[in-house]
Design an enzyme around this catalytic site. Sequence first.
Site, PDB file in Angstrom:
ATOM      1  N   LYS A  99       0.796  -1.238   0.000  1.00 52.27           N
ATOM      2  CA  LYS A  99       0.000   0.000   0.000  1.00 52.27           C
ATOM      3  C   LYS A  99       0.830   1.290   0.000  1.00 52.27           C
ATOM      4  O   LYS A  99       0.356   2.347   0.394  1.00 52.27           O
ATOM      5  CB  LYS A  99      -1.010   0.030   1.177  1.00 52.27           C
ATOM      6  CG  LYS A  99      -1.855  -1.205   1.347  1.00 52.27           C
ATOM      7  CD  LYS A  99      -2.267  -1.860   0.062  1.00 52.27           C
ATOM      8  CE  LYS A  99      -3.306  -1.100  -0.735  1.00 52.27           C
ATOM      9  NZ  LYS A  99      -3.538  -1.785  -2.046  1.00 52.27           N
TER      10      LYS A  99
ATOM     11  N   HIS B  32       7.138  -7.450  -2.005  1.00 55.17           N
ATOM     12  CA  HIS B  32       6.893  -6.795  -0.712  1.00 55.17           C
ATOM     13  C   HIS B  32       7.711  -7.481   0.392  1.00 55.17           C
ATOM     14  O   HIS B  32       7.552  -7.167   1.563  1.00 55.17           O
ATOM     15  CB  HIS B  32       5.419  -6.900  -0.311  1.00 55.17           C
ATOM     16  CG  HIS B  32       4.457  -6.177  -1.190  1.00 55.17           C
ATOM     17  ND1 HIS B  32       4.624  -4.860  -1.552  1.00 55.17           N
ATOM     18  CD2 HIS B  32       3.292  -6.566  -1.758  1.00 55.17           C
ATOM     19  CE1 HIS B  32       3.597  -4.490  -2.311  1.00 55.17           C
ATOM     20  NE2 HIS B  32       2.784  -5.503  -2.456  1.00 55.17           N
TER      21      HIS B  32
ATOM     22  N   SER C 271      -4.873   2.645   4.251  1.00 57.86           N
ATOM     23  CA  SER C 271      -4.992   2.026   2.937  1.00 57.86           C
ATOM     24  C   SER C 271      -5.020   0.491   3.064  1.00 57.86           C
ATOM     25  O   SER C 271      -5.802  -0.191   2.404  1.00 57.86           O
ATOM     26  CB  SER C 271      -3.825   2.462   2.049  1.00 57.86           C
ATOM     27  OG  SER C 271      -3.927   1.907   0.762  1.00 57.86           O
TER      28      SER C 271
HETATM   29  P1  A3P Z   1      -5.099   4.558  -1.100  1.00 58.50           P
HETATM   30  O1  A3P Z   1      -5.720   3.300  -0.586  1.00 58.50           O
HETATM   31  O2  A3P Z   1      -4.649   5.468   0.009  1.00 58.50           O
HETATM   32  O3  A3P Z   1      -5.942   5.271  -2.098  1.00 58.50           O
HETATM   33  P2  A3P Z   1      -0.039  -0.370  -3.698  1.00 58.50           P
HETATM   34  O4  A3P Z   1      -0.005  -0.229  -5.172  1.00 58.50           O
HETATM   35  O5  A3P Z   1       1.294  -0.421  -3.049  1.00 58.50           O
HETATM   36  O6  A3P Z   1      -0.972  -1.454  -3.262  1.00 58.50           O
HETATM   37  O7  A3P Z   1      -0.640   0.997  -3.121  1.00 58.50           O
HETATM   38  C1  A3P Z   1      -1.985   1.344  -3.334  1.00 58.50           C
HETATM   39  C2  A3P Z   1      -2.193   2.772  -2.906  1.00 58.50           C
HETATM   40  O8  A3P Z   1      -1.562   3.640  -3.880  1.00 58.50           O
HETATM   41  C3  A3P Z   1      -3.663   3.158  -2.866  1.00 58.50           C
HETATM   42  O9  A3P Z   1      -3.749   4.159  -1.863  1.00 58.50           O
HETATM   43  C4  A3P Z   1      -3.842   3.707  -4.266  1.00 58.50           C
HETATM   44  O10 A3P Z   1      -4.972   4.529  -4.425  1.00 58.50           O
HETATM   45  C5  A3P Z   1      -2.547   4.496  -4.429  1.00 58.50           C
HETATM   46  N1  A3P Z   1      -2.221   4.792  -5.820  1.00 58.50           N
HETATM   47  C6  A3P Z   1      -2.216   3.962  -6.881  1.00 58.50           C
HETATM   48  N2  A3P Z   1      -1.906   4.601  -8.018  1.00 58.50           N
HETATM   49  C7  A3P Z   1      -1.700   5.892  -7.670  1.00 58.50           C
HETATM   50  C8  A3P Z   1      -1.366   7.079  -8.422  1.00 58.50           C
HETATM   51  N3  A3P Z   1      -1.182   7.049  -9.728  1.00 58.50           N
HETATM   52  N4  A3P Z   1      -1.242   8.233  -7.726  1.00 58.50           N
HETATM   53  C9  A3P Z   1      -1.419   8.277  -6.404  1.00 58.50           C
HETATM   54  N5  A3P Z   1      -1.751   7.199  -5.637  1.00 58.50           N
HETATM   55  C10 A3P Z   1      -1.889   6.017  -6.267  1.00 58.50           C
END
Ligand code: A3P
Length: 289
Positions: free
Chosen positions: A42, A102, A132
């Site tokens: 996340k 991860h 998140s």
């Molecule tokens: P939130 O749940 O706070 O919205 P991962 O890819 O490591 O699983 O992380 C997911 C998090 O990154 C989510 O956060 C998601 O919305 C956010 N995320 C994904 N793409 C993004 C982007 N282009 N810009 C900003 N945040 C992004």
Amino acid sequence: VSRPPLVSVKGIPLIKYFAECIERLKDLQVWPDDVLISTYPKSGTTWVSEILDMIYQGGDQEKCQRGPIYTRVPFLEFKAPGILSGMETLKQIPAPRLIKTHLPLLLLPQALLDRKVKIIYMARNAKDVAVSYFNFYKMAKVHPDPGAWEDFLEKFMTGQVCYGSWYQHVQEWWELRKRQPVLYLFYEDMKKNPKREIQKITEFVGRPLPEDIIDRIVQQTSFKKMQENPMTNYTTAPTEVMDHSISPFMRKGITGDWKNTFTVAQNERFDADYEKKMADSDLHFHTDL
Ligand code: A3P
């Protein structure tokens, strides 16, 4: 849908299916031009993965539509019923490969370090990660039930969530940059100035791009664009693995959302505990946005 409990591998709690896969990771064939994207869950993994694939495709958006992000940037320790595992996916893609993980260092295949592959680590502040992760646990049903927010927060603070302690993860990979080629990035910096951060990545991987292409990558990897794009928003994943009707994978994509979830008391308790756990580290997050 069954929600199997986490399984401990060398003390690290993992999703049952991922735990089953760890033993096989020692067979990983590492190529010198592999690039490893490492994050605690996340923290913006999907975002930085899409940015890297865009860089590798020279900013060609069409080429980045060739498949869902998890097929273009295989997830090393991934395994789930009825879906191609990360190790299998890795065998199918040509070099140069982008690989996502991860894993804490304890479980990382040693070959990746021995071969000195380039590593891009992305960190995100603990509070936004916790919020998140809570929402992700609910929708990604391969995780145990997160329970109520206050219970989940307790588990997060004590490292009883999948991949274990955030505190340990961000610190050990921070230390690793003294011994390995690690570019350590922050989600908050990427939000604030994506162009500068993307330029850092292009330099680190030795693939400089003209400014107009960088600008295009900034636009194409905005939260809104990635939220609408089926190749990045995980809507192609089976519903048994992710149920977007509970909470979308592309949820909010902002910094500071923790303020909508933490109570004042939770925040104070979290801060006091955080100071203890991070006391020995010179790693600092920029969250005052
Ligand atoms: P939130 O749940 O706070 O919205 P991962 O890819 O490591 O699983 O992380 C997911 C998090 O990154 C989510 O956060 C998601 O919305 C956010 N995320 C994904 N793409 C993004 C982007 N282009 N810009 C900003 N945040 C992004």
